[in-house]
Write an enzyme that holds these catalytic residues in place. Structure first.
Site, PDB file in Angstrom:
ATOM      1  N   ASN A 105     -14.378   2.653   2.750  1.00 24.43           N
ATOM      2  CA  ASN A 105     -12.903   2.663   2.672  1.00 24.43           C
ATOM      3  C   ASN A 105     -12.267   3.534   3.748  1.00 24.43           C
ATOM      4  O   ASN A 105     -11.047   3.572   3.849  1.00 24.43           O
ATOM      5  CB  ASN A 105     -12.428   3.101   1.281  1.00 24.43           C
ATOM      6  CG  ASN A 105     -12.479   4.596   1.094  1.00 24.43           C
ATOM      7  OD1 ASN A 105     -13.329   5.270   1.668  1.00 24.43           O
ATOM      8  ND2 ASN A 105     -11.591   5.135   0.286  1.00 24.43           N
TER       9      ASN A 105
ATOM     10  N   ASP B  97     -13.677   6.818  -2.012  1.00 23.35           N
ATOM     11  CA  ASP B  97     -13.244   6.441  -3.373  1.00 23.35           C
ATOM     12  C   ASP B  97     -14.087   7.167  -4.428  1.00 23.35           C
ATOM     13  O   ASP B  97     -13.594   7.486  -5.511  1.00 23.35           O
ATOM     14  CB  ASP B  97     -13.397   4.927  -3.593  1.00 23.35           C
ATOM     15  CG  ASP B  97     -12.246   4.133  -2.982  1.00 23.35           C
ATOM     16  OD1 ASP B  97     -11.152   4.690  -2.821  1.00 23.35           O
ATOM     17  OD2 ASP B  97     -12.460   2.945  -2.665  1.00 23.35           O
TER      18      ASP B  97
ATOM     19  N   SER C  30       0.830  -1.208   0.000  1.00 22.75           N
ATOM     20  CA  SER C  30       0.000   0.000   0.000  1.00 22.75           C
ATOM     21  C   SER C  30       0.864   1.258   0.000  1.00 22.75           C
ATOM     22  O   SER C  30       1.878   1.339   0.708  1.00 22.75           O
ATOM     23  CB  SER C  30      -0.902   0.008   1.236  1.00 22.75           C
ATOM     24  OG  SER C  30      -1.527   1.275   1.345  1.00 22.75           O
ATOM     25  N   LEU C  31       0.447   2.247  -0.798  1.00 28.37           N
ATOM     26  CA  LEU C  31       1.157   3.530  -0.822  1.00 28.37           C
ATOM     27  C   LEU C  31       0.558   4.513   0.170  1.00 28.37           C
ATOM     28  O   LEU C  31       1.072   5.619   0.344  1.00 28.37           O
ATOM     29  CB  LEU C  31       1.094   4.127  -2.235  1.00 28.37           C
ATOM     30  CG  LEU C  31       1.771   3.303  -3.330  1.00 28.37           C
ATOM     31  CD1 LEU C  31       1.691   4.034  -4.663  1.00 28.37           C
ATOM     32  CD2 LEU C  31       3.223   3.028  -2.978  1.00 28.37           C
TER      33      LEU C  31
ATOM     34  N   ASN D 124     -16.248  -5.449 -12.663  1.00 29.95           N
ATOM     35  CA  ASN D 124     -17.427  -5.244 -11.809  1.00 29.95           C
ATOM     36  C   ASN D 124     -17.139  -5.644 -10.361  1.00 29.95           C
ATOM     37  O   ASN D 124     -17.954  -6.255  -9.688  1.00 29.95           O
ATOM     38  CB  ASN D 124     -18.630  -6.022 -12.356  1.00 29.95           C
ATOM     39  CG  ASN D 124     -18.306  -7.474 -12.612  1.00 29.95           C
ATOM     40  OD1 ASN D 124     -17.795  -7.828 -13.681  1.00 29.95           O
ATOM     41  ND2 ASN D 124     -18.550  -8.309 -11.640  1.00 29.95           N
TER      42      ASN D 124
ATOM     43  N   LYS E  33     -13.717  -4.197   2.412  1.00 32.79           N
ATOM     44  CA  LYS E  33     -14.527  -2.996   2.163  1.00 32.79           C
ATOM     45  C   LYS E  33     -16.026  -3.225   2.376  1.00 32.79           C
ATOM     46  O   LYS E  33     -16.743  -2.302   2.752  1.00 32.79           O
ATOM     47  CB  LYS E  33     -14.272  -2.454   0.747  1.00 32.79           C
ATOM     48  CG  LYS E  33     -12.947  -1.715   0.621  1.00 32.79           C
ATOM     49  CD  LYS E  33     -12.798  -1.086  -0.757  1.00 32.79           C
ATOM     50  CE  LYS E  33     -11.548  -0.256  -0.844  1.00 32.79           C
ATOM     51  NZ  LYS E  33     -11.378   0.429  -2.132  1.00 32.79           N
TER      52      LYS E  33
HETATM   53  P1  NAP Z   1     -11.839  -6.376  -7.225  1.00 35.97           P
HETATM   54  O1  NAP Z   1     -12.968  -6.100  -6.293  1.00 35.97           O
HETATM   55  O2  NAP Z   1     -11.055  -7.634  -7.062  1.00 35.97           O
HETATM   56  O3  NAP Z   1     -12.447  -6.323  -8.728  1.00 35.97           O
HETATM   57  C1  NAP Z   1     -11.667  -6.588  -9.867  1.00 35.97           C
HETATM   58  C2  NAP Z   1     -12.574  -6.752 -11.081  1.00 35.97           C
HETATM   59  O4  NAP Z   1     -11.737  -6.998 -12.210  1.00 35.97           O
HETATM   60  C3  NAP Z   1     -13.530  -7.956 -10.996  1.00 35.97           C
HETATM   61  O5  NAP Z   1     -14.722  -7.653 -11.666  1.00 35.97           O
HETATM   62  C4  NAP Z   1     -12.737  -9.045 -11.730  1.00 35.97           C
HETATM   63  O6  NAP Z   1     -13.560 -10.038 -12.301  1.00 35.97           O
HETATM   64  C5  NAP Z   1     -12.121  -8.227 -12.841  1.00 35.97           C
HETATM   65  N1  NAP Z   1     -10.958  -8.906 -13.404  1.00 35.97           N
HETATM   66  C6  NAP Z   1      -9.865  -9.367 -12.726  1.00 35.97           C
HETATM   67  N2  NAP Z   1      -8.999  -9.922 -13.600  1.00 35.97           N
HETATM   68  C7  NAP Z   1      -9.570  -9.840 -14.837  1.00 35.97           C
HETATM   69  C8  NAP Z   1      -9.183 -10.282 -16.119  1.00 35.97           C
HETATM   70  N3  NAP Z   1      -8.021 -10.924 -16.316  1.00 35.97           N
HETATM   71  N4  NAP Z   1     -10.018 -10.022 -17.159  1.00 35.97           N
HETATM   72  C9  NAP Z   1     -11.193  -9.401 -16.965  1.00 35.97           C
HETATM   73  N5  NAP Z   1     -11.623  -8.967 -15.751  1.00 35.97           N
HETATM   74  C10 NAP Z   1     -10.822  -9.198 -14.704  1.00 35.97           C
HETATM   75  O7  NAP Z   1     -10.765  -5.214  -7.152  1.00 35.97           O
HETATM   76  P2  NAP Z   1     -11.059  -3.626  -6.932  1.00 35.97           P
HETATM   77  O8  NAP Z   1     -11.015  -3.277  -5.498  1.00 35.97           O
HETATM   78  O9  NAP Z   1     -12.279  -3.296  -7.707  1.00 35.97           O
HETATM   79  O10 NAP Z   1      -9.748  -2.987  -7.591  1.00 35.97           O
HETATM   80  C11 NAP Z   1      -9.549  -3.104  -8.972  1.00 35.97           C
HETATM   81  C12 NAP Z   1      -8.413  -2.190  -9.433  1.00 35.97           C
HETATM   82  O11 NAP Z   1      -8.685  -0.827  -9.130  1.00 35.97           O
HETATM   83  C13 NAP Z   1      -7.061  -2.506  -8.790  1.00 35.97           C
HETATM   84  O12 NAP Z   1      -6.075  -2.410  -9.773  1.00 35.97           O
HETATM   85  C14 NAP Z   1      -6.893  -1.406  -7.760  1.00 35.97           C
HETATM   86  O13 NAP Z   1      -5.548  -1.099  -7.527  1.00 35.97           O
HETATM   87  C15 NAP Z   1      -7.580  -0.241  -8.484  1.00 35.97           C
HETATM   88  N6  NAP Z   1      -8.060   0.769  -7.521  1.00 35.97           N
HETATM   89  C16 NAP Z   1      -7.476   1.997  -7.569  1.00 35.97           C
HETATM   90  C17 NAP Z   1      -7.890   2.985  -6.679  1.00 35.97           C
HETATM   91  C18 NAP Z   1      -7.242   4.332  -6.722  1.00 35.97           C
HETATM   92  O14 NAP Z   1      -7.361   5.087  -5.750  1.00 35.97           O
HETATM   93  N7  NAP Z   1      -6.606   4.707  -7.814  1.00 35.97           N
HETATM   94  C19 NAP Z   1      -8.910   2.728  -5.738  1.00 35.97           C
HETATM   95  C20 NAP Z   1      -9.490   1.440  -5.735  1.00 35.97           C
HETATM   96  C21 NAP Z   1      -9.041   0.471  -6.638  1.00 35.97           C
HETATM   97  P3  NAP Z   1     -13.783 -11.452 -11.550  1.00 35.97           P
HETATM   98  O15 NAP Z   1     -14.745 -11.162 -10.428  1.00 35.97           O
HETATM   99  O16 NAP Z   1     -14.326 -12.311 -12.596  1.00 35.97           O
HETATM  100  O17 NAP Z   1     -12.430 -11.885 -11.039  1.00 35.97           O
END
Ligand code: NAP
Length: 286
Positions: free
Chosen positions: A92, A107, A20-21, A131, A71
């Site tokens: 969050n 977020d 985590s950053l 999603n 979360k």
């Molecule tokens: P998450 O709850 O695990 O959701 C990830 C989503 O991506 C799920 O729908 C998953 O589908 C899909 N996915 C994973 N691998 C895939 C693939 N190879 N092909 C197609 N779909 C795929 O994670 P999250 O919390 O939403 O976070 C997702 C991303 O957002 C991360 O990279 C995180 O670092 C980033 N993020 C950034 C911030 C920011 O402040 N910039 C804040 C929050 C999150 P399945 O359910 O089928 O696995």
């Protein structure tokens, strides 16, 4: 500010949490403010959440950030949950109150902040890739910005259906439709905004991309490609979009803005946003 017997504790819970950053960003802000606080990362496994939160209460932790996989699971452990967090279905940011823990979701504000700074988005169409948890904040943010159409694309039909059901009782009622990945050739030509919420292209899968050049070429030239990933910079997705002349945005500003909103709650005052951003940039470029 030296750490002494009076130093108050803030932190982040998650699993994994060692990359985590947030500690970098928040401790830079606390130093800038001269606040007698420290922000640390607490690795908390799924089955340890309740014990950890009870322990935080006893040892006087003042507030904490929440990341994957807690979360949603933290919701029943909170006394108060803001309308925003209820609408998103995820928390969050948590802080201590006299009645117990309170939680919100920053977020959404973090996602929206850099978009708002660009132009008005009312009446626009967004295509959201993925999603999971972050996609929920994106959908809520787009509803706040007045998007007329929110198209969410995922790879598992049952997860997509559950995602859609998750909004049934939300006061936001976003203009949402869900689609399998195969619908992208029809959806991309309608997009004003394309948001990647999948982890594809993160440092662990750097070089991978959820959309290839031929997919991105279907998007109109006005489309902005927004990748929530903040490292590497740029991701492969954003590098390809840039090669096609599309505008791009990465996840760094979202990270900064959601953190600034959280710190403002914990310290009950404005956060030094520029210091937080610079600390992250310096850390990523070191
Ligand atoms: P998450 O709850 O695990 O959701 C990830 C989503 O991506 C799920 O729908 C998953 O589908 C899909 N996915 C994973 N691998 C895939 C693939 N190879 N092909 C197609 N779909 C795929 O994670 P999250 O919390 O939403 O976070 C997702 C991303 O957002 C991360 O990279 C995180 O670092 C980033 N993020 C950034 C911030 C920011 O402040 N910039 C804040 C929050 C999150 P399945 O359910 O089928 O696995």
């Amino acid at each position: 500010m030296p750490i002494t017997g009076t130093t108050q504790i803030l932190g982040i819970i998650g699993a994994p949490v060692n990359h985590s950053l947030s500690p970098v960003m928040h401790n830079a802000a606390l130093a800038e403010l001269g606040a007698d606080y420290v922000y640390v990362a607490f690795p908390v496994a799924v089955d340890g959440l309740e014990t950890a939160i009870a322990g935080f209460k006893v040892i006087g932790v003042q507030g904490f950030s929440v990341t994957i996989p807690h979360k949603q699971a933290i919701l029943p452990l909170l006394t108060t949950v803001t309308d925003e967090a209820q609408a998103v279905g995820a928390v969050n940011t948590v802080w201590r109150t006299e009645r117990g823990w309170a939680g919100t979701n920053t977020d959404v504000a973090g996602f929206v902040a850099p978009l708002k700074a660009l132009k008005p988005w009312a009446g626009s169409t967004v295509v959201v890739l993925g999603n999971g948890g972050a996609a929920r904040a994106v959908v809520a943010g787009c509803a706040h910005l007045g998007f007329k159409s929110v198209q969410v694309v995922g790879r598992r039909a049952e997860a997509l259906a559950a995602f859609q059901r998750g909004w049934i009782s939300s006061p936001l009622q976003p203009p949402l439709t869900v689609h399998p990945w195969e619908a992208l050739p029809t959806l991309l030509p309608t997009a004003d905004l394309i948001v990647n919420t999948t982890p594809l292209g993160m440092h662990t899968t750097a070089g991978q991309t959820p959309l290839a050049t031929e997919d991105l070429a279907l998007a109109p030239s006005r489309a902005l490609v927004y990748d929530l990933i903040y490292t590497p910079r740029p991701t492969r997705l954003l590098a390809l979009a840039d090669q096609l002349g599309l505008a791009t945005l990465d996840g760094l500003e979202m990270l900064v803005q959601q953190g600034a909103a959280a710190l403002a709650i914990w310290l009950d005052g404005p956060a030094p946003v520029d210091t937080m951003r610079q600390a992250l940039v310096d850390w990523l470029e070191r």
